[in-house]
Design an enzyme around this catalytic site. Structure first.
Site, PDB file in Angstrom:
ATOM      1  N   TRP A  96      51.617   1.909  37.976  1.00 10.61           N
ATOM      2  CA  TRP A  96      50.582   2.075  36.935  1.00 10.61           C
ATOM      3  C   TRP A  96      49.948   0.741  36.557  1.00 10.61           C
ATOM      4  CZ3 TRP A  96      51.786   2.072  31.109  1.00 10.61           C
ATOM      5  CH2 TRP A  96      52.867   1.227  30.826  1.00 10.61           C
ATOM      6  N   ASP A  97      50.567  -0.362  37.017  1.00 11.47           N
ATOM      7  CA  ASP A  97      50.030  -1.701  36.796  1.00 11.47           C
ATOM      8  C   ASP A  97      48.546  -1.765  37.132  1.00 11.47           C
ATOM      9  OD1 ASP A  97      52.829  -1.655  37.210  1.00 11.47           O
ATOM     10  OD2 ASP A  97      52.863  -3.804  37.629  1.00 11.47           O
ATOM     11  N   GLU A 143      61.414   1.502  29.578  1.00 13.99           N
ATOM     12  CA  GLU A 143      62.340   2.170  30.502  1.00 13.99           C
ATOM     13  C   GLU A 143      63.801   2.130  30.052  1.00 13.99           C
ATOM     14  OE1 GLU A 143      61.309   0.078  34.105  1.00 13.99           O
ATOM     15  OE2 GLU A 143      59.919   1.653  34.717  1.00 13.99           O
ATOM     16  N   LYS A 198      62.426  -2.296  26.083  1.00 12.39           N
ATOM     17  CA  LYS A 198      62.154  -3.218  27.176  1.00 12.39           C
ATOM     18  C   LYS A 198      60.771  -3.845  27.050  1.00 12.39           C
ATOM     19  CE  LYS A 198      61.895  -3.398  32.242  1.00 12.39           C
ATOM     20  NZ  LYS A 198      61.724  -2.590  33.460  1.00 12.39           N
ATOM     21  N   GLN A 199      59.802  -3.022  26.697  1.00 15.05           N
ATOM     22  CA  GLN A 199      58.418  -3.506  26.749  1.00 15.05           C
ATOM     23  C   GLN A 199      57.550  -2.693  25.814  1.00 15.05           C
ATOM     24  OE1 GLN A 199      58.672  -1.811  30.853  1.00 15.05           O
ATOM     25  NE2 GLN A 199      56.452  -1.932  30.697  1.00 15.05           N
TER      26      GLN A 199
END
Lengths: 727, 727
Positions: free
Chosen positions: A325-326, A467, A579-580
């Protein structure tokens, strides 16, 4: 101002893999790691090819590395002068990232005197199958020199070897033709050279290399220059790849090195003209940012109209050379602004791999298009069910990236949506985009659940961008993106009469009235998490019930520095540590739906709970901080994102597996922060809105953008904001 | 025929914990582990109390052990003769499981001669607060004997100590009063003795013990008999537990030991009259089965009308003394057949703990009653979110027994349903059963999900009986039990006019017409997994997609013999290997809905894939094998179930935590197999149906059952089946 050059003085064995990424050159067709010409696979030398894959045995399918046409080393008086074995007295390498040229200088003191080796090399931006290199040998004595160069077929593979067969061409133009294991692809690399001094040439083949040695005795302090080229073609490119590769070299030799490098530089120059970002007052930021854009240019698929970009670009086989998806969420914007044609190629890749996405959905008993988490040729999902190895048991751990990270399909729709909105070019819908969006909406529709006791839809058992928390219900980001997908599908249905006949024919296979009703109902009634009494939105159902431990506390619970933070029992899994960026990503993408106070409260809440275990995270925090009028807070995140490849320190190894490489998403993210964050750039209908939020030290920010098929230059400086239409 | 006695010859230190369970005596109020009188906590001596709990610090809440009123040891010529320290020359223990009497015989050769110690002891079945013990000392020389006996307040605790304070009574009647940490419960144990020979008595208190020593010098070969009693009361039993415990002893001493033991034996005799199962031709089976029933008698709560049975009975604090689905699914049938009053007490416990179940449901955002997976006082769920320790990291693993094993509420409904069907006594509905069933149905209703693209309901994210597969969708057993719950709720609503006024008043708070419609819709439209093309029913969605590895193969993947097979990454989790009967349990409970062929195919499919990691598993396979007319296949499973406590070899330790104890569910399961499996007993309206399937060696099977408030004797022998009404 900046000099557009990065120089590395001296030699340090520990930096081999890092510099391989940092000094990468590439042209979208291939990426050449910034390793030295004498390096082989043990030092991670690679010429990585775009969009062509192979699988051997139980290993992952991964992109091919071509036989290395830059392979070269020097023998003086019988002594082989190769790094890292024989250290030179003087050594530096340099990347000219304005022009995509890698140079190297080494001086060895031999028993009889000093010998100097200089080289420059590039892979042509104007002719993507071509690599050129010029090298120069100078000695302060009568050295007995042998320059060995050629093509190294003993390529670096993570899960290889991929070439079942290697054939050699030992003519004046030398060559290697590899035949791949799985699909029998052919990869042909040919090479030729030009010398203008007396010398003796020999050709030999050994160790999977075809090598030419050029022998001569030097005059004192005289420069001996050799020019050479290699050409690469694969059987995916054309009918007869051997002939094409050979012709590539012959033509280049005929036109000469100077001609080749000038065309290459001209192309780079034209790219920079519309893509460079000028930052005055902060050279470090300007350098890191434009260097990031250099990497994006190096991996842009300009040679085809349907190809995407791998998560590690063209820096190797890491992450299986797969598209994540980057691309849509972090990389696409740069190309939308600077090269809409490349942006279209990226999205066409998704449209053209729809069949893979439909197959994937079907395999899970779902409808529509479930895009691959790690997409390769044809949309094949290279993601395994076991992506992490348990450090304690050495067993593969069942992970759910492939089957539960359902937000991937919405990223594709979002990408198409951004393309439409920024370029105004609806041809993408006519070329398959329309039914791709409908298939993505069908996918989410088949995920919708309604409790018997509730009157709204929910989406359960997913992984959001964060994630570390698996199998959660009602991840806010995912639900909002699904809602967006329904909305876009309704828009497409409304537009259907404006599409090509071909696309209308495809759409006629759906009951569009029925779908419109369903998607409208879904968009209206899908549950979207709301802020709590403190204004903070729960990332998913029950998030606030998790232990609210600090990141340091969670880190201190690690028993092994390499253990996975997520999964069922990871140190972060049952805490609020993420995580993000997750909610923060959502707020960025739909910031018009939130007031400043909500954005700020969520930014602050999640910032202290985010480990930033992904290079995709920092730019989202930076963007939101800018939207909250906090460029000071954004700046460090921006620099982290912009410096992902320029600085050493990224995660390069997972156990014995190399996971390093370049970070195109961080590069693209840095670009978004510069323009949309600090520049405050947004679009509304025909209008380009610029509400700058520059960091304190920035006196000027100037860039060009394409919008609705027109080119603009935006200049933000102390005098104010200038918007100028250039075309 | 069998002699109703189990004898253990000699002494083996390794068997201390096993014999503690095997030779347990009990009366439903308390269980006395079959340990020797001189044992303390280090040898797992315990007098375990029913239905009274305490929690200290972060430990689990667990049932109380009373100060040990049987504590006794012998000192001869100044030498302390205690096992396991001083081995006797001759030693045996014996359990008379017809009469609930434990005897012990030890002979020591001392420096001056042989001394013999005999004892018998019981906890009274006719007066549950009373324990009696008679012991006899004989020496073949003039021994200087000191018998030390009393009450040991230094009790064995897993998560103690539970008594913050111990008070001592040092009168003729001695005593210890413990005050518990959490709720300040008082537990009073008093003791008194009777000697009929000259001796000197002294009382002293030390090491949390109150001890009486009786000193005398023996005549050669003369028997010295001491009779003693202890009484136990807690502040949950009565206002003044100390007075009651003391009075208990005084009265018992006044009436004498013979009187007490005769009343005790009479009570046992009356219990056996209607509960013994005669098996001719297979003494081993008859012994194991009736010994199993002995254990059920020992733990039956006859002293109260609302109490259930813990998963490990009264054998200690293992499994937190909590009530599991074991009661309704495995134990209840025995009491329904033999003592419906006890069966009612078991179900009343659930009705009376409804508030705890409603609170639990609410805490998960659900409606109705979600019963505790590990139920203690008031329905409090003692189950932790972290039930297993990772053997590799020593970290607690997040387990989902508490939050996802939703089938527990249906077990409660199933229990009430069986009670109604077998006893015909609808008073249980009037006493709260009716709205309990409705609350359970409301719970399942709030779990129902409907996909936007399907027209049926599903239940997601559960654990079925097979605990090795967590968080699955549409577990067949769970869905069928939920459907049953909806059906029973509709039945109850239809019956509402026949209920007590009080219950009608409670029911008037519900919109019963609306609920009836909802539950009818739910029962009709809840997805129930169907057999595949091979006739096998998938245990849950996607079960057949899991790796079909053999149990041996899966076991061979263990890196540590103690590692957990389930959880997210266990060796069984991603295979078709299951812990225990799951689909097979479902087929047993609803066998009228399946044809023989389907039952047989599922039996055979799942049998080879079941690890039987739970003692609840074997009996379900035995039952289904009988229903498939395969008593041969059933027999081994039956014997495994019936021998769970008689044989050594059960799992006793999990790391440093004792998890051993008796297995009431296996005992109850064995009973079900004998009657319903081999006997082929079932009920249909007014009719008792008997379709025997006896194992080859069984010549006769004879038992009594209560049905619809009448007592019947069923005699199955070579001449055929006789059904005789006795009352």
């Amino acid at each position: 101002m900046i000099d557009w050059k990065l120089k590395e003085e001296g030699f340090d064995k520990e930096k081999i893999s890092y510099l391989g990424n940092k000094f990468l050159t590439g042209n979208g067709y291939m990426g050449v790691r910034g390793t030295l010409a004498e390096y082989g696979k043990e030092n991670l030398a690679a010429i990585n090819l775009a969009g062509i894959y192979d699988k051997v045995g139980d290993g992952w399918r991964e992109p091919l590395n071509a036989p290395n046409g830059f392979y070269t080393y020097l023998v003086v008086d019988g002594e082989v002068l190769k790094l890292p074995d024989v250290n030179p007295e003087v050594h530096y390498t340099e990347l000219d990232y304005r022009n995509g040229i890698f140079t190297r200088h080494s001086e060895w003191d031999t028993a009889r005197g000093k010998i100097t080796f200089d080289s420059e090399r590039f892979v042509s931006m104007s002719d993507v199958h071509l690599g050129g290199m010029k090298f120069k040998v100078t000695a302060d004595f009568h050295a007995d020199v042998e320059v060995v160069y050629g093509i190294d077929g003993d390529v670096w593979d993570i899960n290889g070897p991929h070439y079942d067969k290697l054939e050699y061409i030992e003519n004046d133009v030398i060559g290697i033709i590899g035949t791949t294991h799985e699909k029998g692809y052919k990869v042909a690399v040919c090479g030729g050279d030009k010398t203008s001094f007396p010398c003796e040439k020999k050709i030999n083949v050994h160790d999977k290399k075809v090598l030419k040695s050029i022998n001569f005795v030097t005059d004192i302090n005289k420069e001996y220059v050799i020019e050479r080229f290699f050409g690469v073609y694969t059987s995916k490119d054309c009918e007869n790849c051997v002939e094409e590769a050979s012709k590539e070299v012959t033509v280049a030799l005929r036109n000469g090195y100077e001609d080749a490098i000038e065309k290459h530089k001209d192309k780079w120059n034209s790219l920079w003209e519309n893509s460079q970002v000028i930052v005055e007052g902060d050279d470090k930021a300007m350098e890191a940012l434009n260097y990031s854009l250099y990497h994006l240019h190096c991996i842009a698929p300009r040679h085809t109209d349907s190809l995407s970009i791998a998560a590690r670009g063209l820096s190797g086989q890491t992450y299986k050379g797969a598209v994540f998806w980057d691309t849509e969420m972090f990389i696409l914007d740069f190309f939308l602004m600077t090269e809409p044609k490349v942006a279209k190629s990226l999205m066409k890749y998704r449209i053209d791999s729809l069949s893979g996405a439909k197959e994937k959905a079907k395999s899970y008993g779902l409808d529509g298009a479930f895009y691959a988490w790690e997409s390769q040729e044809g949309g094949f999902d290279a993601c395994s069910d076991y992506n992490v190895v348990d450090v304690f048991t050495k067993r593969p751990m069942r992970t759910f990236f492939k089957d539960k990270q359902v937000h991937i399909s919405s990223a594709v729709v979002y990408g198409i949506g951004k393309y439409l909105k920024t370029t105004g070019d609806t041809s993408i819908l006519s070329e398959g985009g329309a039914h791709t969006i409908i298939e993505c909406a069908l996918f989410y529709y088949s995920l919708l659940l309604k409790r018997a006791v509730r009157d709204y839809y929910e989406i359960h058992d997913v992984i959001g961008p964060d994630e570390y928390h698996e199998r959660v219900n009602n991840n806010g980001y995912t639900n909002r993106m699904a809602k967006y997908t329904f909305e876009e599908a309704v828009n497409v249905i409304n537009l259907k009469d404006e599409l090509s006949e071909e696309e209308q024919e495809i759409l006629s296979q759906y009951d569009l009235d029925d779908l419109k009703n369903k998607f409208t109902d879904a968009a209206e009634n899908l549950f979207i998490p709301q802020p709590n009494e403190n204004g903070v939105i729960p990332q998913f159902d029950g998030y606030f019930d998790l232990e609210d431990a600090s990141i340091d506390e969670v880190r201190s619970r690690l028993l092994d520095p390499k253990e996975y933070w997520g999964g069922a029992y990871g140190v972060a899994s049952h805490t609020q540590v993420i995580k993000q960026a997750d909610v923060v990503t959502w707020l960025n993408m739909f910031s018009k739906e939130f007031d400043l106070d909500t954005m700020l409260k969520n930014l602050e809440y999640y910032e202290t709970r985010t480990e930033h275990g992904s290079s995709l995270s920092a730019c989202m925090y930076a963007l939101l901080a800018c939207k909250c009028n906090r460029p000071d807070k954004a700046y460090d995140f921006f620099m982290k994102s912009a410096s992902a490849d320029i600085k050493q320190g990224g995660k390069e190894w997972a156990g014995l597996v190399y996971i390093g490489g370049t970070h195109p998403a961080a590069a693209g993210g840095a670009y978004m922060v510069a323009l949309q964050g600090f520049g405050g750039l947004s679009f509304d209908g025909d209008e380009i809105i610029v509400k700058p939020n520059l960091p304190e030290s920035w006196n000027r920010l100037c860039f060009r953008v394409n919008y609705n098929n027109r080119l603009y230059e935006i200049d933000i400086n102390e005098a104010g904001v200038t918007k100028k239409e250039l075309s």
